[in-house]
Design a protein around this motif. Sequence first.
Motif, PDB file in Angstrom:
ATOM      1  N   GLY A 177       0.784  -1.326  -0.011  1.00  0.00           N
ATOM      2  CA  GLY A 177      -0.048   0.001  -0.046  1.00  0.00           C
ATOM      3  C   GLY A 177       0.888   1.389   0.056  1.00  0.00           C
ATOM      4  O   GLY A 177       1.927   1.141   0.090  1.00  0.00           O
ATOM      5  N   LYS A 178       0.218   2.531   0.062  1.00  0.00           N
ATOM      6  CA  LYS A 178       1.055   3.623  -0.062  1.00  0.00           C
ATOM      7  C   LYS A 178       0.408   4.709   0.852  1.00  0.00           C
ATOM      8  O   LYS A 178      -0.430   4.835   1.259  1.00  0.00           O
ATOM      9  CB  LYS A 178       0.899   4.155  -1.618  1.00  0.00           C
ATOM     10  CG  LYS A 178      -0.570   4.436  -2.106  1.00  0.00           C
ATOM     11  CD  LYS A 178      -1.466   5.605  -1.518  1.00  0.00           C
ATOM     12  CE  LYS A 178      -2.924   5.625  -1.814  1.00  0.00           C
ATOM     13  NZ  LYS A 178      -3.749   6.273  -1.175  1.00  0.00           N
ATOM     14  N   VAL A 179       1.661   5.725   1.026  1.00  0.00           N
ATOM     15  CA  VAL A 179       1.010   6.970   1.623  1.00  0.00           C
ATOM     16  C   VAL A 179       1.828   8.057   1.084  1.00  0.00           C
ATOM     17  O   VAL A 179       2.973   8.016   0.971  1.00  0.00           O
ATOM     18  CB  VAL A 179       1.290   6.829   3.239  1.00  0.00           C
ATOM     19  CG1 VAL A 179       2.659   6.643   3.544  1.00  0.00           C
ATOM     20  CG2 VAL A 179       0.802   8.237   3.873  1.00  0.00           C
ATOM     21  N   LEU A 180       1.325   8.987   0.687  1.00  0.00           N
ATOM     22  CA  LEU A 180       1.643  10.029  -0.120  1.00  0.00           C
ATOM     23  C   LEU A 180       2.097  11.080   0.934  1.00  0.00           C
ATOM     24  O   LEU A 180       1.229  11.831   1.437  1.00  0.00           O
ATOM     25  CB  LEU A 180       0.852  10.794  -0.970  1.00  0.00           C
ATOM     26  CG  LEU A 180       1.173  11.865  -1.955  1.00  0.00           C
ATOM     27  CD1 LEU A 180       2.470  11.157  -2.896  1.00  0.00           C
ATOM     28  CD2 LEU A 180       0.361  12.529  -2.863  1.00  0.00           C
ATOM     29  N   LEU A 181       3.442  11.070   1.450  1.00  0.00           N
ATOM     30  CA  LEU A 181       3.902  12.120   2.511  1.00  0.00           C
ATOM     31  C   LEU A 181       3.705  13.321   2.227  1.00  0.00           C
ATOM     32  O   LEU A 181       3.678  14.383   3.102  1.00  0.00           O
ATOM     33  CB  LEU A 181       5.235  11.582   2.973  1.00  0.00           C
ATOM     34  CG  LEU A 181       5.729  12.354   4.420  1.00  0.00           C
ATOM     35  CD1 LEU A 181       4.864  11.700   5.615  1.00  0.00           C
ATOM     36  CD2 LEU A 181       7.065  12.060   4.682  1.00  0.00           C
ATOM     37  N   ALA A 182       4.125  13.897   0.856  1.00  0.00           N
ATOM     38  CA  ALA A 182       4.286  15.298   0.449  1.00  0.00           C
ATOM     39  C   ALA A 182       4.185  15.215  -1.212  1.00  0.00           C
ATOM     40  O   ALA A 182       4.687  14.336  -1.623  1.00  0.00           O
ATOM     41  CB  ALA A 182       5.595  15.642   0.867  1.00  0.00           C
TER      42      ALA A 182
END
Length: 462
Positions: free
Chosen positions: A11-16
């Motif tokens: 999965g992913k997380v778009l930190l910036a």
Amino acid sequence: MSGCTAVSAPGKVLLAGGYLVLDRAYTALVFGLDSRIHVCIEPIRTRSGVTLSEIIVKSPQFLAAAWEYGYRLTEGGGGIAVTQLRASHDSSLDRNPFIETALIYALTYITATFPQAISPASISILADQAYYSNPGTAPSSTSQFLNFNVTLADAHKTGLGSSAALVTSFTAAMLSYYLPTDKFNVENEEGLRVLHNLSQAAHCAAQGKVGSGFDIASAVYGSCLYRRFSPSLLSNMPEPGSPSFAKKLQSLVEGDTWDTEIQKAAVQMPKGLRLIMCDVDCGSQTPGMVKQVLAWRQKNKEDADGIWADLQTGNEALARELTSLATTGEQVGASDCAKLKDLFAKNRALIRKMSVASKVPIEPPQQTALLDACSNVSGVVGGVVPGAGGYDAIVVLLEDKEEVFEELKRVLVAWKVDGETDDDVKIGKVGMLGVREDMVGLRREDPSIYQQWIASGDDSST
Ligand SMILES: Nc1ncnc2c1ncn2[C@@H]1O[C@H](COP(=O)(O)OP(=O)(O)O)[C@@H](O)[C@H]1O
Ligand SMILES: C[C@@](O)(CCOP(=O)(O)OP(=O)(O)O)CC(=O)O
């Protein structure tokens, strides 16, 4: 488990870089997560030895989650067409557009690259717990996966990018299963490039829109600094089944027109730090945030360009600082994080500026209060609203220490919003998801970990 091929994607997380990444002039920092979607493919086994011309897909953690497809090569080079089959005459067709589209795109690419009669197969999908907030039950003490005891439609997604991880691992499993390793191998760069391009094409087609594709990029490559591909690459693709679709898909996927940029080395996690994702229960969600932000940007070019440029500078500085701390290889403690803390604070201020100017609740006041409370916990470096922002999630960077984790958890569990807000949105319970960053993208898996889940996949009724 012989004849089985299994892979998983994170999965992913778009930190910036939310919103900015939609435009090729800017980049985003995306972290892959240690929550994965696994896909295992094997020949259909029948007791009677009858061969079915079918591909059966199952998601055995959910109720009534099975999709059966017949397939055929179309005329005029239109690729492979699939027809969803009903389990019985009176059952309704429950379509899964992500599975159906990934199947069409993968089979079309496979037969264009290495012509063959597609043999029937059974495909199982297994997702790690954190993708859904439904409490699961373990079927046995040794199972890595849980039964969610609900249908997929009733599952509560936590926003980790289930469809991108699913399409990527489904496509990788299909290509690894049907193509010889000299034509496709997830263990080399060319294999990953083909997988990335084909998964982007299938995911966009299934979604009916061309997004930035950062979720597919991280499912394939893991954590990275991402610059998107030109949207025109996909917006000009013909429909499956139309003349020459197969050739066009093959040349799109293998061709050198892709301008995606993936910089793995530019995004790292320093030793001693980690990410935590939190799921926020909220009474409302804002649809169309992307549309509204982009419409505002178009009308207010000068103001927007200023914010975008400052955010890009801040995001690049954040990536540089994380990488520079990581490359020392030394354990990082609170005293090393002053610059990171400052970068988080500055980026959040710019996101709020974007939010106020565009009147889109990217970091709304309720999330500001929550992020401030988290950032005040000793050992927490900073937090942001990930991706498009809004009310439903936050991501926090903290020292990877039990006491910091416990203190943050205490703040979150007790969290409640007091007082009236302008938008009438109340955020409710805040939960920590059992996930952290993971640098690794698509990987092969040992099929024996699915044993108790896919034993029931034997089609012994025929
Ligand atoms: N475990 C799963 N098995 C089968 N299909 C799944 C699974 N998880 C997600 N999907 C598919 O992906 C869709 C969710 O995609 P989407 O709404 O884009 O959410 P996300 O933000 O998690 O990607 C579901 O409706 C379903 O079609
Ligand atoms: C606004 C965006 O740049 C980032 C959105 O990131 P999220 O992580 O919020 O996305 P979903 O998983 O689709 O909900 C749009 C994009 O890049 O496509």
